[in-house]
Design a protein around this motif. Sequence first.
Motif, short mmCIF file in Angstrom:
data_model
loop_
_atom_site.label_atom_id
_atom_site.label_comp_id
_atom_site.label_asym_id
_atom_site.label_seq_id
_atom_site.Cartn_x
_atom_site.Cartn_y
_atom_site.Cartn_z
N ARG A 163 -2.84 -1.07 5.05
CA ARG A 163 -2.15 -2.31 5.47
C ARG A 163 -2.89 -3.52 4.92
NH1 ARG A 163 -0.77 0.49 10.46
NH2 ARG A 163 -2.71 -0.17 11.45
N GLN A 164 -4.23 -3.48 4.96
CA GLN A 164 -5.00 -4.60 4.43
C GLN A 164 -4.79 -4.71 2.91
OE1 GLN A 164 -5.89 -7.48 5.14
NE2 GLN A 164 -7.64 -7.10 6.46
N ARG A 165 -4.70 -3.57 2.21
CA ARG A 165 -4.42 -3.58 0.78
C ARG A 165 -3.03 -4.16 0.51
NH1 ARG A 165 -7.70 0.05 -2.44
NH2 ARG A 165 -9.33 0.96 -1.13
N ALA A 166 -2.08 -3.80 1.38
CA ALA A 166 -0.72 -4.34 1.25
C ALA A 166 -0.72 -5.85 1.42
CB ALA A 166 0.21 -3.68 2.26
N MET A 167 -1.51 -6.34 2.39
CA MET A 167 -1.63 -7.79 2.59
C MET A 167 -2.18 -8.48 1.34
SD MET A 167 -0.72 -9.25 5.46
CE MET A 167 -1.77 -10.69 5.41
N ILE A 168 -3.18 -7.83 0.71
CA ILE A 168 -3.76 -8.39 -0.51
C ILE A 168 -2.72 -8.40 -1.63
CG2 ILE A 168 -5.52 -8.04 -2.29
CD1 ILE A 168 -7.33 -6.87 -0.07
#
Length: 344
Positions: A163-168
Motif C-alpha cells: 500500500r505504501q508503494r502504491a502511495m508512492i
Amino acid sequence: MDKEKVLEVRDLKVSFKTYNGEVQAVRGVNFDVNKGETLAIVGESGCGKSVTSQSIMRLIPEPPGWIKSGEVLFEGKDLTQVSEKEMEDIRGKEMAMIFQDPMTSLNPTLTVGKQIMEGLIKHQHAEKHEAKERALEMLRLVGIPSPETRINQYPHQFSGGMRQRAMIAIALACRPKLLIADEPTTALDVTIQAQILDLMNELKEKLQTSTILITHDLGVVADVADRVVVMYAGKVIESGTVEEIFYRPRHPYTWGLMGSMPRLDLTREKRLNPILGTPPDLLSPPQGCPFAARCKHAMKICQQQMPESTSVEESSTHQVNCWLEHPMAPAVEPPAEVAGGGSK
C-alpha cells in the motif's frame, strides 16, 4: 555555483483557533530545498513538522487553521497567495505528498490502478489507455509484483508495504518536482521499511525529484537525507548537512535527540538517555528559547530572548539557534555518547 532552489520557506507562521485560544503551531520557519536533494525535518511529536508540510501543500483546514504570515516560494511563486483552483493544478502535478498511513489515504472504493490513473488523466490529459500503461509502468517502478493483476485490485487486497508503494506510485505518477513524505515508514516493519527507503533513494536518483522527508527516526535520516532541519516547538533550532548534524551537533536539543536513540554499543543502564520534561504549551509559547525549561545548560538570557541563527565555524550550511554559540557563553561540550556521531 549556487544550487537551484525548488522551494523556499520564509518566516512561515501557522496557527489554529481552539476553545482555549490560538495555538501557534509553526512560529517563523525558514528553510530551502534544492533540486534533486532530500531534506529531512526531524523533531518530537507536536513540534510542527507535519503542519509545516501540510501548509506547503495548502492542506491546512481553514478554519480552524490559517497561515498567519510568511512565504512558500515554489519555483518563485508564493503558494500562500494563489487561489485554491491554482493549488489544485499544482498538487499532484508539480508537487505531491505521501501520507503517514496509506490505508486512510487510499480510496477503498477505487482500484489502485484507477487511483494512479486519476492524476494522469486530470493533470496530463492522458487518454485512458495511455494512463493505464503509465500506471503499470509506475507499479513496476515501485517494485510491486504482477502489476497486470495488481492494477485491478483494491487497497484492502494489498499488504501494508505494498500500500505504501502504491502511495508512492500515485505521488510520482506525474513526475512532480517536489515530493513530501510524511512519516512514510512509521507503520511498517523494519524489513519493509528498509525496502521503502531503498526505493526512495533509487527513485530520487532516477527522477531527480526533490524530497522533504518528515520523520522522528534519525536512522531513516542517516539513510536517505542530504540535509537536516531540526524543529522544536514550532521553530527551526538547528540545520545542516547530515554529516554536520550527526557528527557535530551544536544545540542541546539535538544532543537530546541523538542521546535518546537506541544504542547497541552501550551497557543496558546507559542505552537510552531520554529528554526530561515536556515541550512548552504553544497556546502561550515562551518568549525566549523554547527548549530552555528542559535544557541543563540554560542561562538567564535563554529564558528572556530567542537566540538568532548563527553559522557554525563559518559553515554556509550549518546554522544553530542557541545562546551557547555566543562568544561570552561558557564552553559546553556535547555528551560523550553524542560526540563524534556515535548515534549514527
